[in-house]
Design an enzyme around this catalytic site. Structure first.
Site, PDB file in Angstrom:
ATOM      1  N   TYR A  23       0.792  -1.228   0.000  1.00  0.00           N
ATOM      2  CA  TYR A  23       0.000   0.000   0.000  1.00  0.00           C
ATOM      3  C   TYR A  23       0.826   1.281   0.000  1.00  0.00           C
ATOM      4  CZ  TYR A  23      -3.602  -3.342   1.236  1.00  0.00           C
ATOM      5  OH  TYR A  23      -4.456  -4.417   1.238  1.00  0.00           O
ATOM      6  N   HIS A 100     -10.207  -0.122  -5.038  1.00  0.00           N
ATOM      7  CA  HIS A 100      -9.210  -0.846  -4.242  1.00  0.00           C
ATOM      8  C   HIS A 100      -7.846  -0.252  -4.556  1.00  0.00           C
ATOM      9  CE1 HIS A 100     -11.942  -3.944  -2.821  1.00  0.00           C
ATOM     10  NE2 HIS A 100     -12.490  -3.882  -4.027  1.00  0.00           N
TER      11      HIS A 100
END
EC number: 4.2.1.10
Length: 152
Positions: A23, A100
């Site tokens: 991430y 996402h």
């Protein structure tokens, strides 16, 4: 003025600390700031909501119909199994775009299926925080400005 709600699901409050190899180091607050900055010249109000609790996310989705033109949602792990969130998304009459941060199709097998996608106009996956911007641009350009009618 158009109103869009951005909903973030479980553990996204840990961005910047959690799995930075997937991430990155950006925090959820940084993402929210980048979104606001990108749309600062639009006639647009963007509200942000994050919860680790499924019921709170469901309540927010259901309440949103009275206040917002559209929802951008990152259901996070709930996307893979929450029929309750799917049902809440199906119960409202405003468009929902699913986002996402990571490319769920390059992840573990259990992350490759999104049940909540069935109630979304589309899914944007793998573009990091820019996926939120892409989702809002789509909403503004294709739904709000052109007054298109969206049917779930």
């Amino acid at each position: 003025m158009n109103n869009i709600l951005v909903i973030n699901g479980p553990n996204l409050n840990l961005l910047g600390k959690r799995e930075p190899d997937i991430y990155g180091n950006i925090t959820l607050e940084n993402i929210n700031q980048k979104i606001k900055l990108h749309f600062k010249n639009e006639d647009l109000k963007i509200d942000f909501f994050q919860s680790n609790e499924e019921g709170k996310i469901i309540d927010k989705i259901i309440e949103s119909e009275k206040k917002y033109n559209a929802i951008v949602i990152n259901p996070a792990a709930y996307s893979h199994y929450s029929i309750a969130i799917l049902d809440a998304m199906r119960s409202i009459n405003i468009p929902v775009v699913e986002v996402h941060l990571s490319n769920i199709y390059k992840r573990e097998e259990y992350r490759k299926k999104s049940v909540t996608a069935e109630a979304s106009l589309g899914v944007i996956s793998g573009f990091g925080y820019y996926g939120y911007i892409m989702a809002i641009e789509f909403i503004l350009n294709n739904l709000v400005r052109e007054n298109n009618i969206v049917v779930h």
